[in-house]
Design a protein around this motif. Structure first.
Motif, PDB file in Angstrom:
ATOM      1  N   ILE A 187      45.809  26.625  34.500  1.00 20.65           N
ATOM      2  CA  ILE A 187      44.664  27.466  34.383  1.00 20.65           C
ATOM      3  C   ILE A 187      44.248  27.455  32.843  1.00 20.65           C
ATOM      4  CG2 ILE A 187      43.589  29.880  34.382  1.00 20.65           C
ATOM      5  CD1 ILE A 187      43.525  28.459  36.929  1.00 20.65           C
ATOM      6  N   THR A 215      42.507  24.367  31.790  1.00 18.96           N
ATOM      7  CA  THR A 215      41.030  23.853  32.368  1.00 18.96           C
ATOM      8  C   THR A 215      39.868  24.118  31.516  1.00 18.96           C
ATOM      9  OG1 THR A 215      41.011  25.982  33.525  1.00 18.96           O
ATOM     10  CG2 THR A 215      41.940  24.005  34.678  1.00 18.96           C
ATOM     11  N   LEU A 244      37.697  26.138  31.685  1.00 18.90           N
ATOM     12  CA  LEU A 244      37.164  27.350  32.328  1.00 18.90           C
ATOM     13  C   LEU A 244      37.107  28.626  31.410  1.00 18.90           C
ATOM     14  CD1 LEU A 244      38.027  27.115  36.100  1.00 18.90           C
ATOM     15  CD2 LEU A 244      35.881  26.443  35.204  1.00 18.90           C
ATOM     16  N   PHE A 250      36.998  32.644  31.238  1.00 22.59           N
ATOM     17  CA  PHE A 250      37.457  33.047  32.775  1.00 22.59           C
ATOM     18  C   PHE A 250      39.143  32.894  32.892  1.00 22.59           C
ATOM     19  CE2 PHE A 250      33.067  31.884  32.853  1.00 22.59           C
ATOM     20  CZ  PHE A 250      32.577  33.002  33.548  1.00 22.59           C
ATOM     21  N   HIS A 251      39.524  32.511  31.873  1.00 21.11           N
ATOM     22  CA  HIS A 251      41.114  32.236  32.190  1.00 21.11           C
ATOM     23  C   HIS A 251      41.907  33.234  32.644  1.00 21.11           C
ATOM     24  CE1 HIS A 251      41.329  28.242  29.387  1.00 21.11           C
ATOM     25  NE2 HIS A 251      40.642  27.881  30.515  1.00 21.11           N
ATOM     26  N   THR A 252      41.945  34.456  31.940  1.00 21.43           N
ATOM     27  CA  THR A 252      42.672  35.645  32.295  1.00 21.43           C
ATOM     28  C   THR A 252      42.499  36.174  33.603  1.00 21.43           C
ATOM     29  OG1 THR A 252      42.653  36.287  29.972  1.00 21.43           O
ATOM     30  CG2 THR A 252      42.920  37.995  31.624  1.00 21.43           C
ATOM     31  N   ILE A 253      40.962  36.258  34.107  1.00 18.42           N
ATOM     32  CA  ILE A 253      40.526  36.777  35.225  1.00 18.42           C
ATOM     33  C   ILE A 253      41.105  35.653  36.295  1.00 18.42           C
ATOM     34  CG2 ILE A 253      38.208  35.846  35.424  1.00 18.42           C
ATOM     35  CD1 ILE A 253      37.627  38.302  36.997  1.00 18.42           C
ATOM     36  N   LEU A 254      41.001  34.546  36.259  1.00 21.54           N
ATOM     37  CA  LEU A 254      41.266  33.592  37.092  1.00 21.54           C
ATOM     38  C   LEU A 254      43.020  33.506  37.360  1.00 21.54           C
ATOM     39  CD1 LEU A 254      39.141  30.412  36.317  1.00 21.54           C
ATOM     40  CD2 LEU A 254      39.147  31.599  38.630  1.00 21.54           C
ATOM     41  N   VAL A 255      43.715  33.359  36.254  1.00 14.00           N
ATOM     42  CA  VAL A 255      45.217  33.314  36.570  1.00 14.00           C
ATOM     43  C   VAL A 255      45.657  34.840  37.156  1.00 14.00           C
ATOM     44  CG1 VAL A 255      45.883  34.515  34.187  1.00 14.00           C
ATOM     45  CG2 VAL A 255      47.356  32.515  35.092  1.00 14.00           C
ATOM     46  N   SER A 265      44.191  36.590  39.108  1.00 14.63           N
ATOM     47  CA  SER A 265      43.642  36.756  40.554  1.00 14.63           C
ATOM     48  C   SER A 265      44.239  35.882  41.461  1.00 14.63           C
ATOM     49  CB  SER A 265      41.918  36.621  40.641  1.00 14.63           C
ATOM     50  OG  SER A 265      41.139  37.380  39.813  1.00 14.63           O
ATOM     51  N   LEU A 266      44.273  34.594  40.809  1.00 13.72           N
ATOM     52  CA  LEU A 266      45.326  33.920  41.642  1.00 13.72           C
ATOM     53  C   LEU A 266      46.916  34.058  41.721  1.00 13.72           C
ATOM     54  CD1 LEU A 266      43.588  30.442  40.352  1.00 13.72           C
ATOM     55  CD2 LEU A 266      43.379  31.375  42.848  1.00 13.72           C
ATOM     56  N   SER A 323      49.497  30.863  30.470  1.00 15.20           N
ATOM     57  CA  SER A 323      48.145  30.577  30.493  1.00 15.20           C
ATOM     58  C   SER A 323      47.440  30.688  29.215  1.00 15.20           C
ATOM     59  CB  SER A 323      46.922  31.414  31.198  1.00 15.20           C
ATOM     60  OG  SER A 323      47.172  32.812  30.885  1.00 15.20           O
TER      61      SER A 323
END
Length: 398
Positions: free
Chosen positions: A284, A287, A289, A292-297, A299-300, A315
């Motif tokens: 993440i 990438t 993105l 959005f790295h924090t919310i993506l990592v 959340s996933l 991340s």
């Protein structure tokens, strides 16, 4: 244990009982009389009642009372009561609903739990048995919904987050700001208290749902919408502020080396789970993105049941000092995959954002580099964790 002894403990611990009420004339007197068996330290907030509540309260002129001329909502009634209790130098407030569902005889449970707790920065929530006969299905569903989001926002798993029978450590609330005035305040206060370091736990209580006398002012559509909006905001704050704040506090307190040893190597998770968490974080972080790295990592990591702390920590490979190198590497990889002969240098990337001119190359290279890096470092980490685990087992068995 005698009521007199509980009364003394309530005084010694500087506890008062707060009773917010709105059009509960059928049950209010019973609740007040039940509380009076344990203490005279009572604050009643009449939230603009239009029934005979005011007349009932005339019979309790010796008690602290707050009267609103119009209904302002349970949250505002609680906030006013808590503020008044603080002005009277109380340190704790036990809030109990006036609709008759709670039993004042459970007050000793709150007092004894507080007295015996080593950490007095404690917020107690009475846990109801939501599976017992008579509990409305909508209440059971709403409680599960609330429990889930509280866990997402704080990492704390509770059985009941909606019960109004609670003990608040108001002397630890001085730095907290609250904004809600309706039922959603009871969510806001426990989430922010947990963020502030307060220990939030459940204790068992009794409940009674008597539809012949209980009056509920919960408006399913309006209040559920307000609660959903609040939870959305709290989740955003959790992801973009609370989680990073807690991580950086740990890093600052322990230092990078100790953090890795205790929170990464010393984690009780399996080597596979820790390695996958690192791989996810690296992937993440590389990438394209950005933002959005924090919310993506997080959340996933939550969805995949991975270690959120480890994933978030790794991340941050995309911290500002490393960004030019990540972009440069992505362009080199993308250039190779697409069979291009373009040349790049780190200076041009840093100075004139050459990456914007080669967006396709950058995106393809970025995802490829992220995948390769995540897999490589994840596999390497897995074997390191295996070795570390074997050494730990050998030392334990020695």
């Amino acid at each position: 244990m005698s009521n007199q002894l509980i009364n003394q403990k309530i005084s010694d611990l500087k506890v008062c009982v707060l009773i917010p009420t709105y059009n509960n004339n059928l049950t209010l007197k019973r609740v007040i009389d039940g509380v009076l068996q344990f203490t005279q330290h009572i604050i009643v907030v009449n939230d603009g009642s239009t029934d005979s509540t005011s007349k009932i309260l005339e019979g309790y002129s010796n008690l602290e009372q707050i009267h609103f001329t119009e209904n302002k909502g349970k949250g505002q009634a609680l906030r006013s009561g808590l503020k008044h209790a603080e002005s009277l130098d109380y340190k704790y407030v036990i809030a109990i609903d006036s609709d008759g569902q709670h039993f004042p005889k459970d007050i000793p449970i709150f007092i004894n739990t507080l007295e015996n707790a080593e950490n007095k920065n404690l917020l107690l929530i009475g846990a109801r048995n939501m599976s017992q006969e008579g509990v409305p299905k909508k209440s059971s569903f709403g409680n599960k919904f609330s429990n889930f989001w509280f866990w997402v926002e704080t990492g704390i798993k509770l059985q009941d987050t909606q019960s109004g029978f609670r003990l608040y450590p108001i002397h630890h609330f001085k730095n907290l700001k609250f904004y809600t005035n309706k039922f959603e305040f009871e969510i806001e206060v426990i989430v922010k208290a947990a963020w502030n370091g307060t220990h939030v736990i459940n204790i068992p209580i009794h409940i009674l749902y008597d539809e012949t006398e209980r009056v509920s002012h919960f408006r399913p559509f309006k209040d559920f919408t307000r609660i959903s909006i609040l939870n959305t905001w709290l989740v955003i704050v959790t992801i973009f502020y609370i989680k990073p704040r807690d991580l950086f506090r740990k890093l600052k307190k322990k230092g990078v080396k100790r953090f890795i040893v205790e929170n990464v190597l010393g984690s009780n998770d399996t080597p596979q789970k820790k390695a996958l968490s690192i791989a996810l974080g690296i992937f993440i972080g590389i990438t394209p993105l950005w933002g959005f790295h924090t919310i993506l990592v997080l959340s996933l990591a939550l969805i995949l049941n991975l270690n959120k702390t480890i994933a978030f920590a790794f991340s941050n490979v995309s911290l500002p000092p490393f960004i030019p190198f990540i972009v440069f590497g992505s362009l080199i990889v993308g250039n190779y995959i697409l069979g291009q002969n373009a040349t790049y240098n780190l200076g041009s990337i840093t100075n004139d954002l050459d990456v914007l001119k080669q967006l396709k190359t950058y995106i393809i290279g970025s995802f490829t580099l992220a995948t390769i890096s995540g897999l490589t470092i994840g596999i390497l980490s897995y074997f390191i964790f295996l070795i570390f685990q074997k050494k730990k087992i050998n030392v334990t068995n020695a």
